[in-house]
Design an enzyme around this catalytic site. Structure first.
Site, PDB file in Angstrom:
ATOM      1  N   CYS A   1      -1.859  -0.582   7.522  1.00 26.92           N
ATOM      2  CA  CYS A   1      -1.135   0.689   7.410  1.00 26.92           C
ATOM      3  C   CYS A   1      -1.201   1.495   8.711  1.00 26.92           C
ATOM      4  O   CYS A   1      -0.209   2.129   9.099  1.00 26.92           O
ATOM      5  CB  CYS A   1      -1.694   1.490   6.249  1.00 26.92           C
ATOM      6  SG  CYS A   1      -1.354   0.692   4.657  1.00 26.92           S
TER       7      CYS A   1
ATOM      8  N   HIS B   1       0.855  -1.182   0.000  1.00 30.57           N
ATOM      9  CA  HIS B   1       0.000   0.000   0.000  1.00 30.57           C
ATOM     10  C   HIS B   1       0.897   1.241   0.000  1.00 30.57           C
ATOM     11  O   HIS B   1       2.068   1.177   0.411  1.00 30.57           O
ATOM     12  CB  HIS B   1      -0.900   0.000   1.248  1.00 30.57           C
ATOM     13  CG  HIS B   1      -2.045  -0.960   1.159  1.00 30.57           C
ATOM     14  ND1 HIS B   1      -3.074  -0.993   2.084  1.00 30.57           N
ATOM     15  CD2 HIS B   1      -2.333  -1.930   0.247  1.00 30.57           C
ATOM     16  CE1 HIS B   1      -3.936  -1.931   1.747  1.00 30.57           C
ATOM     17  NE2 HIS B   1      -3.513  -2.522   0.640  1.00 30.57           N
TER      18      HIS B   1
ATOM     19  N   GLU C   1       1.058   3.938   1.837  1.00 33.76           N
ATOM     20  CA  GLU C   1       1.634   4.344   3.134  1.00 33.76           C
ATOM     21  C   GLU C   1       2.808   3.458   3.519  1.00 33.76           C
ATOM     22  O   GLU C   1       3.815   3.923   4.070  1.00 33.76           O
ATOM     23  CB  GLU C   1       0.612   4.219   4.272  1.00 33.76           C
ATOM     24  CG  GLU C   1      -0.687   4.926   4.086  1.00 33.76           C
ATOM     25  CD  GLU C   1      -1.745   4.031   3.467  1.00 33.76           C
ATOM     26  OE1 GLU C   1      -1.491   3.456   2.380  1.00 33.76           O
ATOM     27  OE2 GLU C   1      -2.827   3.921   4.049  1.00 33.76           O
TER      28      GLU C   1
ATOM     29  N   CYS D   1      -5.876   1.514   6.224  1.00 36.75           N
ATOM     30  CA  CYS D   1      -6.433   0.237   6.673  1.00 36.75           C
ATOM     31  C   CYS D   1      -5.707  -0.193   7.951  1.00 36.75           C
ATOM     32  O   CYS D   1      -4.777   0.483   8.414  1.00 36.75           O
ATOM     33  CB  CYS D   1      -6.268  -0.822   5.581  1.00 36.75           C
ATOM     34  SG  CYS D   1      -4.545  -1.370   5.365  1.00 36.75           S
TER      35      CYS D   1
END
Lengths: 142, 142
Positions: free
Chosen positions: A79, A46, A48, A76
């Site tokens: 993260c 992801h 991040e 999420c």
């Protein structure tokens, strides 16, 4: 957030869910990343996560205590957990995510009594543009 | 779990919190990793994360739908989130973690209504040895 939104647009162009993130230290961007799990064959990739890993590599520490994360979508659980592990000072995010978010939705990770670090959280920054990128992406998939 | 415990012992020898993980596909270990956030300058470098990333790279997909994760400690929110993203079929873990765990403690991620994938979960596998490694490590730090 401009830079994070540009990274999100890059993700969309690459066929990935359009999310972008940057890590800022002392007012300077030290890492920028676009969401890329498909391209990298990495379920953890992801935006991040990639930005935090790049920032930690750049400063040579697994702690980013003086750093802020700007990301176009509510993080999420994975993260948000990484943000806590990295000791990020401030989290700025764009669109809220009722389905996958873990800050204001779902497990609300930073409100859990066992969380070992809580950044300051600033939601809704550039959320109009962030949401539009996501909406366009998913409408093209249908 | 033998291989995961050996990786945890390697982590301890390297001065990292002793946690180890393996990813198994069709009864064969396709990735093994020791916890290494300090050495790698990477706050996301928990054993499960490294093992999942290596397994995904090995099979060339961000989905590990037929894979199982064996890890010596109850996963945190970051790792449990990654396990869900990777669509791991079964999660076997050793010691429970009331302070940092996110499966049976804390946010109990796989019981959250918004979680998009739930592996089958088998706790307490080799927990005696996993706990002893952690206890020895932290008692030497004091």
């Amino acid at each position: 957030m401009r830079a994070a939104l540009a990274a999100a647009a890059d993700a969309a162009a690459a066929g990935e869910v359009p999310v972008g993130a940057v890590v800022v230290l002392d007012g300077r961007i030290i890492a920028t990343a676009a969401n890329a799990p498909r391209a990298l064959h990495d379920p953890t990739a992801h935006a991040e996560m990639l930005a935090i890993r790049a920032a930690a590599a750049a400063i040579g520490s697994d702690r980013l205590s003086d750093c802020d994360v700007w990301v176009t979508l509510e993080p999420c659980a994975m993260c948000a957990g990484a943000i806590a592990h990295a000791r990020i000072a401030r989290l700025y995010y764009g669109a809220s995510d009722p389905k996958g978010g873990a800050v204001e939705y779902g497990p609300r990770l930073f409100s859990q009594p066992t969380i070992h670090h809580r950044p300051e959280v600033f939601p809704g920054i550039g959320d109009g543009e962030a949401s539009a990128l996501l909406r366009d992406f998913f409408s093209r998939l249908r």
